[in-house]
Design a protein around this motif. Structure first.
Motif, PDB file in Angstrom:
ATOM      1  N   SER A 162      -8.036   1.681   9.944  1.00 45.65           N
ATOM      2  CA  SER A 162      -9.125   0.872   9.373  1.00 45.65           C
ATOM      3  C   SER A 162      -9.175   0.908   7.846  1.00 45.65           C
ATOM      4  N   TYR A 163      -8.523   1.877   7.210  1.00 46.76           N
ATOM      5  CA  TYR A 163      -8.612   1.962   5.742  1.00 46.76           C
ATOM      6  C   TYR A 163      -7.346   1.499   5.019  1.00 46.76           C
ATOM      7  N   ILE A 164      -6.428   0.905   5.733  1.00 51.02           N
ATOM      8  CA  ILE A 164      -5.220   0.397   5.080  1.00 51.02           C
ATOM      9  C   ILE A 164      -5.616  -0.697   4.088  1.00 51.02           C
TER      10      ILE A 164
ATOM     11  N   ALA B 153      -4.298   3.122  -0.794  1.00 50.80           N
ATOM     12  CA  ALA B 153      -5.645   3.265  -0.238  1.00 50.80           C
ATOM     13  C   ALA B 153      -5.869   4.673   0.333  1.00 50.80           C
TER      14      ALA B 153
ATOM     15  N   LYS C  11     -14.632   4.653  -0.469  1.00 58.50           N
ATOM     16  CA  LYS C  11     -15.205   5.163   0.782  1.00 58.50           C
ATOM     17  C   LYS C  11     -15.822   6.545   0.590  1.00 58.50           C
TER      18      LYS C  11
ATOM     19  N   TYR D  82      -7.600  -0.755   1.718  1.00 64.46           N
ATOM     20  CA  TYR D  82      -9.057  -0.800   1.581  1.00 64.46           C
ATOM     21  C   TYR D  82      -9.470  -1.176   0.152  1.00 64.46           C
TER      22      TYR D  82
ATOM     23  N   ASP E 180       0.869  -1.178   0.000  1.00 63.81           N
ATOM     24  CA  ASP E 180       0.000   0.000   0.000  1.00 63.81           C
ATOM     25  C   ASP E 180       0.904   1.226   0.000  1.00 63.81           C
TER      26      ASP E 180
ATOM     27  N   MET F   4      -0.303   6.398   2.138  1.00 63.51           N
ATOM     28  CA  MET F   4      -0.954   6.479   3.453  1.00 63.51           C
ATOM     29  C   MET F   4      -0.414   7.631   4.287  1.00 63.51           C
TER      30      MET F   4
ATOM     31  N   SER G 177      -9.481   5.112  -2.274  1.00 62.82           N
ATOM     32  CA  SER G 177     -10.338   5.845  -1.334  1.00 62.82           C
ATOM     33  C   SER G 177     -11.623   6.331  -1.995  1.00 62.82           C
TER      34      SER G 177
ATOM     35  N   ALA H  86      -5.141   5.782   3.158  1.00 66.61           N
ATOM     36  CA  ALA H  86      -5.673   5.652   4.521  1.00 66.61           C
ATOM     37  C   ALA H  86      -5.143   6.789   5.386  1.00 66.61           C
ATOM     38  N   HIS H  87      -6.028   7.344   6.211  1.00 66.49           N
ATOM     39  CA  HIS H  87      -5.636   8.336   7.203  1.00 66.49           C
ATOM     40  C   HIS H  87      -5.799   7.761   8.609  1.00 66.49           C
ATOM     41  N   GLU H  88      -6.213   6.492   8.664  1.00 68.16           N
ATOM     42  CA  GLU H  88      -6.358   5.780   9.944  1.00 68.16           C
ATOM     43  C   GLU H  88      -6.244   4.286   9.649  1.00 68.16           C
TER      44      GLU H  88
END
Ligand SMILES: [Zn+2]
Ligand SMILES: [Zn+2]
Length: 269
Positions: free
Chosen positions: A235-237, A229, A201, A239, A5, A8, A198, A231-233
C-alpha cells in the motif's frame, strides 16, 4: 512524473510485510517502470524490536534473480540494499557491498553513535531535543567523512521522525553548522541524497529530509537525489510521489537519479 521507486523492503527484511512477488506485481500495476529493492542490513547494530535487521543476502539474491527475470517484460527490477552506517562496521560494509552484484546501495543512519533515536530513551540522554538532534547530525557528518561504499545517503533527518515534537521545531539555520558540512561532504564525494517519502506517513507533513535541507543541497551543487517511498508493504509503494515531484521542482531539480550496477543515471520528471 516519477515512475521509479528506489527504496523498498519485502519480507526478506526483518520488518517487511509484503513478499517480493506481491511488491513487484503491485508496482507494475501502479504503472511504475523501475523499482529497486533495498533490504535492510544493519550488521553490527544489535537487536531491535526482536530482530537483528540483517538480510539473508544469498536468499534475497536468489529470489531477486528469479522474480526480476519472471517480470522482466512488465517492469525493471533492481537489486539494492540499505546498509546501516556505523563507524565500527566500515570494513565489514566495504567488503559486503562488493560481495554481491548490487545496483544500488543506500547508506542510512539508523543510529547516532551507538544509540538508537527510534527509542524515547535516546532523547533522555540529552538536556534538550535540539541537542539530541545535533548529536544525530554530528554522527551523520562523521559517517559521511568515513564511508565511501554507498551511493545515496538515506533519509538524512531520520531522527526528526521520532523525537518529541518530531520536526515542528526544526529549522535549517539552527543546525546549519552541521548540515552544511554534511551536505558538502556528500557532494564532494560524488554521492547523492535520497528523498524518502515515508515522512508523510510518519506524520511529518513532508519527506525526509525536510524541504529546507533539499533546497540547501541544491544550492551547494548537489546532484539530483534518488527517490524512494520506503514501502514495507504494497500500500505504500510510490507513496505521495506527486508531492515529491513538486518538491523536486520547487528546489530546482528537473530530474532525479537512478543507480544501475552502481552507476548513476538521471531521469527527467
Ligand atoms: Zn524498515
Ligand atoms: Zn532506513
Amino acid at each position: 512524473m516519477i515512475l521509479s521507486d528506489c527504496h523498498m523492503h519485502t519480507t526478506y527484511s526483518t520488518d517487511g510485510r509484503s513478499d517480493m512477488e506481491s511488491m513487484i506485481q503491485a508496482s507494475a500495476k501502479k504503472g511504475l517502470k523501475t523499482i529497486c529493492f533495498t533490504e535492510h542490513n544493519d550488521h553490527g547494530a544489535g537487536f531491535f524490536e526482536g530482530g537483528d535487521f540483517v538480510v539473508d543476502t544469498d536468499a534475497y539474491y536468489e529470489g531477486y534473480k528469479r522474480l526480476s527475470e519472471k517480470y522482466r517484460d512488465e517492469i525493471e527490477v533492481l537489486f539494492g540494499v540499505e546498509i546501516g552506517l556505523m563507524e565500527k562496521e566500515k570494513y565489514f560494509f566495504d567488503e559486503y557491498v562488493k560481495s554481491y552484484p548490487f545496483d544500488f546501495v543506500i547508506g542510512s543512519s539508523h543510529t547516532a553513535g551507538l544509540y538508537d533515536p527510534y527509542y524515547p530513551e535516546y532523547y533522555t540522554r540529552f538536556e534538550t531535543v535540539r541537542e539530541a538532534y545535533r548529536y544525530y547530525f554530528e554522527s551523520e557528518l562523521k559517517r559521511a567523512e568515513i564511508f565511501d561504499c554507498y551511493d545515496s545517503y538515506g533519509h538524512l533527518d531520520y531522527a526528526l521522525r521520532y523525537g518529541p515534537g518530531k520536526n515542528s521545531d526544526f529549522t535549517y539555520e539552527r543546525y546549519a553548522d552541521l548540515l552544511d558540512p554534511l551536505l558538502e561532504t556528500i557532494i564532494k564525494k560524488g554521492k547523492v541524497i535520497e528523498i524518502n517519502s515515508s515522512g508523510y506517513k510518519a506524520g511529518m507533513n513532508g519527506p525526509n529530509p525536510a524541504v529546507s535541507i533539499i533546497k540547501r543541497y541544491h544550492e551547494l551543487g548537489g546532484l539530483p537525489p534518488t527517490i524512494g517511498a520506503d514501502a514495507h508493504e504494497i500500500s505504500y509503494i510510490a507513496y505521495e510521489f506527486d508531492a515529491v515531484e513538486a518538491i523536486l521542482r520547487q528546489t530546482g531539480y528537473t530530474s532525479y537519479s537512478i543507480f544501475r550496477n552502481r552507476e548513476r543515471t538521471e531521469v527527467r520528471i
